[in-house]
Design a protein around this motif. Sequence first.
Motif, PDB file in Angstrom:
ATOM      1  N   THR A 153       1.174  -1.654   0.381  1.00  0.00           N
ATOM      2  CA  THR A 153       0.180   0.083   0.364  1.00  0.00           C
ATOM      3  C   THR A 153       1.046   1.492   0.342  1.00  0.00           C
ATOM      4  O   THR A 153       0.315   1.997  -0.368  1.00  0.00           O
ATOM      5  N   ALA A 154       2.022   1.048   0.246  1.00  0.00           N
ATOM      6  CA  ALA A 154       3.023   2.239   0.508  1.00  0.00           C
ATOM      7  C   ALA A 154       2.935   2.594  -0.904  1.00  0.00           C
ATOM      8  O   ALA A 154       3.099   4.348  -1.471  1.00  0.00           O
ATOM      9  N   SER A 155       2.834   1.891  -2.129  1.00  0.00           N
ATOM     10  CA  SER A 155       2.586   2.826  -3.575  1.00  0.00           C
ATOM     11  C   SER A 155       1.477   3.777  -3.570  1.00  0.00           C
ATOM     12  O   SER A 155       1.514   4.039  -4.939  1.00  0.00           O
ATOM     13  N   LEU A 156       0.314   3.828  -2.961  1.00  0.00           N
ATOM     14  CA  LEU A 156      -0.844   4.533  -2.635  1.00  0.00           C
ATOM     15  C   LEU A 156      -0.296   5.848  -2.558  1.00  0.00           C
ATOM     16  O   LEU A 156      -1.079   6.635  -2.151  1.00  0.00           O
ATOM     17  N   ILE A 157       0.780   6.067  -1.638  1.00  0.00           N
ATOM     18  CA  ILE A 157       0.719   7.587  -0.554  1.00  0.00           C
ATOM     19  C   ILE A 157       1.027   8.420  -2.017  1.00  0.00           C
ATOM     20  O   ILE A 157       0.380   9.313  -1.845  1.00  0.00           O
ATOM     21  N   GLU A 158       1.219   8.133  -3.496  1.00  0.00           N
ATOM     22  CA  GLU A 158       1.546   9.317  -3.900  1.00  0.00           C
ATOM     23  C   GLU A 158       0.132   9.546  -4.285  1.00  0.00           C
ATOM     24  O   GLU A 158      -0.402  10.668  -5.209  1.00  0.00           O
ATOM     25  N   ASP A 159      -1.159   8.763  -4.579  1.00  0.00           N
ATOM     26  CA  ASP A 159      -2.302   9.053  -4.872  1.00  0.00           C
ATOM     27  C   ASP A 159      -3.270   9.671  -3.860  1.00  0.00           C
ATOM     28  O   ASP A 159      -4.476   9.956  -3.872  1.00  0.00           O
ATOM     29  N   ILE A 160      -2.355  10.275  -2.641  1.00  0.00           N
ATOM     30  CA  ILE A 160      -3.082  11.197  -1.729  1.00  0.00           C
ATOM     31  C   ILE A 160      -3.497  11.836  -2.223  1.00  0.00           C
ATOM     32  O   ILE A 160      -3.327  12.634  -3.143  1.00  0.00           O
ATOM     33  N   ASP A 161      -4.914  12.915  -1.899  1.00  0.00           N
ATOM     34  CA  ASP A 161      -5.381  14.200  -2.248  1.00  0.00           C
ATOM     35  C   ASP A 161      -5.897  13.995  -4.190  1.00  0.00           C
ATOM     36  O   ASP A 161      -6.127  14.892  -4.421  1.00  0.00           O
ATOM     37  N   LYS A 162      -6.384  13.104  -4.217  1.00  0.00           N
ATOM     38  CA  LYS A 162      -6.027  12.608  -5.574  1.00  0.00           C
ATOM     39  C   LYS A 162      -8.013  11.851  -5.741  1.00  0.00           C
ATOM     40  O   LYS A 162      -8.177  11.021  -4.526  1.00  0.00           O
ATOM     41  N   LYS A 163      -8.460  12.654  -6.774  1.00  0.00           N
ATOM     42  CA  LYS A 163     -10.059  11.498  -6.651  1.00  0.00           C
ATOM     43  C   LYS A 163      -9.915  10.006  -7.033  1.00  0.00           C
ATOM     44  O   LYS A 163      -9.825   9.753  -7.994  1.00  0.00           O
ATOM     45  N   HIS A 164     -10.852   9.297  -6.292  1.00  0.00           N
ATOM     46  CA  HIS A 164     -10.633   7.893  -6.396  1.00  0.00           C
ATOM     47  C   HIS A 164     -12.251   7.790  -5.879  1.00  0.00           C
ATOM     48  O   HIS A 164     -13.227   7.553  -5.596  1.00  0.00           O
ATOM     49  N   LEU A 165     -12.317   6.306  -6.963  1.00  0.00           N
ATOM     50  CA  LEU A 165     -13.476   5.122  -7.162  1.00  0.00           C
ATOM     51  C   LEU A 165     -13.199   4.366  -6.156  1.00  0.00           C
ATOM     52  O   LEU A 165     -12.130   2.943  -6.652  1.00  0.00           O
ATOM     53  N   VAL A 166     -13.641   3.404  -5.382  1.00  0.00           N
ATOM     54  CA  VAL A 166     -13.853   2.872  -4.290  1.00  0.00           C
ATOM     55  C   VAL A 166     -14.831   1.819  -4.384  1.00  0.00           C
ATOM     56  O   VAL A 166     -16.542   1.718  -4.677  1.00  0.00           O
ATOM     57  N   LEU A 167     -14.724   0.422  -5.385  1.00  0.00           N
ATOM     58  CA  LEU A 167     -15.623  -0.877  -5.420  1.00  0.00           C
ATOM     59  C   LEU A 167     -15.713  -1.958  -4.103  1.00  0.00           C
ATOM     60  O   LEU A 167     -14.906  -2.380  -4.585  1.00  0.00           O
TER      61      LEU A 167
END
Length: 133
Positions: free
Chosen positions: A7-21
């Motif tokens: 999940t460390a790879s998701l750190i650069e996705d912080i504060d971006k808009k995401h869709l979660v299923l």
Amino acid sequence: MNYMPGTASLIEDIDKKHLVLLRDGRTLIGFLRSIDQFANLVLHQTVERIHVGKKYGDIPRGIFVVRGENVVLLGEIDLEKESDTPLQQVSIEEILEEQRAEQQAKLEAEKLKVQALKDRGLSIPRADTLDEY
């Protein structure tokens, strides 16, 4: 870009808009604010999007904490293409009514299928009886 495991790879996705299923079939859309080593998510300005046919409706949910084990899919939303959808947005009341009608139609179809199998001497075990064995 350096490779980061888990999940460390998701750190650069912080504060971006995401869709979660989610595992229960719900779809959430919001800004990713936090993530931990268990893939637990905190979404901000979250809406629950309900799709029925070619229509969709958004129910505002605010801040949403999602347990990592319930996430099936997580994807970043391209803000430039977000409005380029062939789906028609409708009111919350209308989409909930359409969802109820769709669920009722599925239930009726399932009843017909079970009756047709029963007429042929076959039966499908009910989900609530499967745990007994």
